[in-house]
Design a protein around this motif. Structure first.
Motif, PDB file in Angstrom:
ATOM      1  N   TYR A 111       0.922  -1.061   0.030  1.00 20.12           N
ATOM      2  CA  TYR A 111      -0.052  -0.203   0.264  1.00 20.12           C
ATOM      3  C   TYR A 111       0.998   1.429   0.301  1.00 20.12           C
ATOM      4  O   TYR A 111       0.443   2.335  -0.315  1.00 20.12           O
ATOM      5  CB  TYR A 111      -0.758  -0.048   0.727  1.00 20.12           C
ATOM      6  CG  TYR A 111      -2.495  -0.854   0.721  1.00 20.12           C
ATOM      7  CD1 TYR A 111      -3.165  -0.266  -0.150  1.00 20.12           C
ATOM      8  CD2 TYR A 111      -2.533  -2.378   1.680  1.00 20.12           C
ATOM      9  CE1 TYR A 111      -4.570  -1.244  -0.781  1.00 20.12           C
ATOM     10  CE2 TYR A 111      -3.511  -2.683   1.263  1.00 20.12           C
ATOM     11  CZ  TYR A 111      -4.346  -2.398   0.396  1.00 20.12           C
ATOM     12  OH  TYR A 111      -6.013  -2.769  -0.052  1.00 20.12           O
ATOM     13  N   ILE A 112       2.237   1.207   0.269  1.00 24.83           N
ATOM     14  CA  ILE A 112       3.119   2.985   0.545  1.00 24.83           C
ATOM     15  C   ILE A 112       3.449   2.833  -0.599  1.00 24.83           C
ATOM     16  O   ILE A 112       3.234   3.585  -1.226  1.00 24.83           O
ATOM     17  CB  ILE A 112       4.705   2.218   1.520  1.00 24.83           C
ATOM     18  CG1 ILE A 112       4.037   1.891   2.886  1.00 24.83           C
ATOM     19  CG2 ILE A 112       5.340   3.229   1.254  1.00 24.83           C
ATOM     20  CD1 ILE A 112       4.392   2.039   3.345  1.00 24.83           C
ATOM     21  N   TYR A 113       3.860   1.774  -2.235  1.00 27.27           N
ATOM     22  CA  TYR A 113       4.076   1.656  -2.824  1.00 27.27           C
ATOM     23  C   TYR A 113       2.537   1.936  -4.168  1.00 27.27           C
ATOM     24  O   TYR A 113       3.716   2.750  -4.635  1.00 27.27           O
ATOM     25  CB  TYR A 113       4.513   0.355  -3.349  1.00 27.27           C
ATOM     26  CG  TYR A 113       6.008   0.144  -3.204  1.00 27.27           C
ATOM     27  CD1 TYR A 113       7.564   0.968  -3.186  1.00 27.27           C
ATOM     28  CD2 TYR A 113       6.604  -1.104  -2.423  1.00 27.27           C
ATOM     29  CE1 TYR A 113       8.682   0.951  -2.645  1.00 27.27           C
ATOM     30  CE2 TYR A 113       7.776  -0.913  -2.406  1.00 27.27           C
ATOM     31  CZ  TYR A 113       8.722  -0.428  -2.587  1.00 27.27           C
ATOM     32  OH  TYR A 113      10.152   0.101  -1.883  1.00 27.27           O
ATOM     33  N   ARG A 114       1.678   1.701  -3.551  1.00 31.67           N
ATOM     34  CA  ARG A 114       0.229   2.035  -4.119  1.00 31.67           C
ATOM     35  C   ARG A 114       0.163   3.407  -4.005  1.00 31.67           C
ATOM     36  O   ARG A 114      -0.393   4.145  -4.484  1.00 31.67           O
ATOM     37  CB  ARG A 114      -0.434   0.969  -3.913  1.00 31.67           C
ATOM     38  CG  ARG A 114      -1.793   1.436  -4.974  1.00 31.67           C
ATOM     39  CD  ARG A 114      -1.426   0.369  -5.853  1.00 31.67           C
ATOM     40  NE  ARG A 114      -2.658   0.340  -6.800  1.00 31.67           N
ATOM     41  CZ  ARG A 114      -3.031   0.237  -8.063  1.00 31.67           C
ATOM     42  NH1 ARG A 114      -1.881   0.194  -8.735  1.00 31.67           N
ATOM     43  NH2 ARG A 114      -4.321   0.711  -8.460  1.00 31.67           N
ATOM     44  N   GLY A 115       0.699   3.552  -2.955  1.00 33.82           N
ATOM     45  CA  GLY A 115       0.210   5.072  -2.648  1.00 33.82           C
ATOM     46  C   GLY A 115       1.452   6.205  -3.497  1.00 33.82           C
ATOM     47  O   GLY A 115       0.819   7.489  -3.686  1.00 33.82           O
ATOM     48  N   PHE A 116       1.972   5.562  -3.622  1.00 29.25           N
ATOM     49  CA  PHE A 116       3.053   6.132  -4.897  1.00 29.25           C
ATOM     50  C   PHE A 116       3.095   6.705  -5.705  1.00 29.25           C
ATOM     51  O   PHE A 116       3.411   7.059  -6.482  1.00 29.25           O
ATOM     52  CB  PHE A 116       4.731   6.227  -4.168  1.00 29.25           C
ATOM     53  CG  PHE A 116       5.600   6.191  -3.312  1.00 29.25           C
ATOM     54  CD1 PHE A 116       5.471   7.264  -2.783  1.00 29.25           C
ATOM     55  CD2 PHE A 116       6.186   4.821  -2.783  1.00 29.25           C
ATOM     56  CE1 PHE A 116       6.440   7.045  -1.410  1.00 29.25           C
ATOM     57  CE2 PHE A 116       7.130   4.917  -1.374  1.00 29.25           C
ATOM     58  CZ  PHE A 116       6.919   6.153  -1.145  1.00 29.25           C
ATOM     59  N   GLU A 117       2.062   5.829  -6.077  1.00 27.93           N
ATOM     60  CA  GLU A 117       1.253   5.512  -7.857  1.00 27.93           C
ATOM     61  C   GLU A 117       0.459   7.058  -8.102  1.00 27.93           C
ATOM     62  O   GLU A 117       0.392   7.352  -9.009  1.00 27.93           O
ATOM     63  CB  GLU A 117       1.077   4.315  -7.840  1.00 27.93           C
ATOM     64  CG  GLU A 117       2.118   3.531  -8.160  1.00 27.93           C
ATOM     65  CD  GLU A 117       1.538   2.019  -8.429  1.00 27.93           C
ATOM     66  OE1 GLU A 117       0.569   1.789  -9.217  1.00 27.93           O
ATOM     67  OE2 GLU A 117       2.000   1.315  -8.456  1.00 27.93           O
TER      68      GLU A 117
END
Length: 153
Positions: A111-117
């Protein structure tokens, strides 16, 4: 020496069940309801009462990672980012420590990486703090598991 090859029992195996391109309906719970991810009302209630760590655990435990329903995944992403942004920088260490399951930490990193997207106002700086804290606690392993996993958050 030679085995009997006249047996045709192996031909009764349905090999199509192992094909990953087969169409499957949405996952259905034991109650007969379609799985849609974390409950928005319950998470909001926990956030309003100040139980941010419990809300984080609940949203990560109910992540629809294997679901094909993109709307459920999008709603879960938005709800998870809402929970992550509600936790202050000085509370992050205790929240990460409360996630004593490595699988939950991997979901958190997804979810952290998805939030960067999909960045929003000041979310990238906050997510970078989360990334730093998770990396400091669990090392490169959680990053590698997220980058090689086929189930996207």
């Amino acid at each position: 020496m030679a085995k009997n090859t006249s047996s045709s029992a192996f031909r009764k195996i349905n090999v199509d069940q192992y094909n990953e391109d087969n169409f499957k309906e949405d996952e259905i719970d034991s109650n007969g309801t379609v799985y849609t991810g974390p409950d928005d009302a319950e998470i909001t209630k926990l956030l309003n009462t100040g139980k941010n760590v419990e809300a984080l655990k609940l949203v990560l435990e109910n992540a629809p990672l294997t679901s094909k329903n993109q709307q459920a995944k999008e709603n879960a992403r938005q709800l998870t980012l809402k929970v992550l942004l509600s936790i202050k920088g000085n509370q992050m260490d205790s929240a990460i420590t409360a996630l004593n399951d490595v699988d939950l930490v991997d979901v958190l990193m997804k979810y952290i990486y998805r939030g960067f997207e999909f960045p929003s106002d000041n979310s990238s700086a906050h997510l970078l703090q989360w990334h730093e804290k998770v990396y400091a606690r669990y090392g490169v392993g959680c990053i590698m598991r997220v980058l090689t996993c086929t189930n996207r958050a």
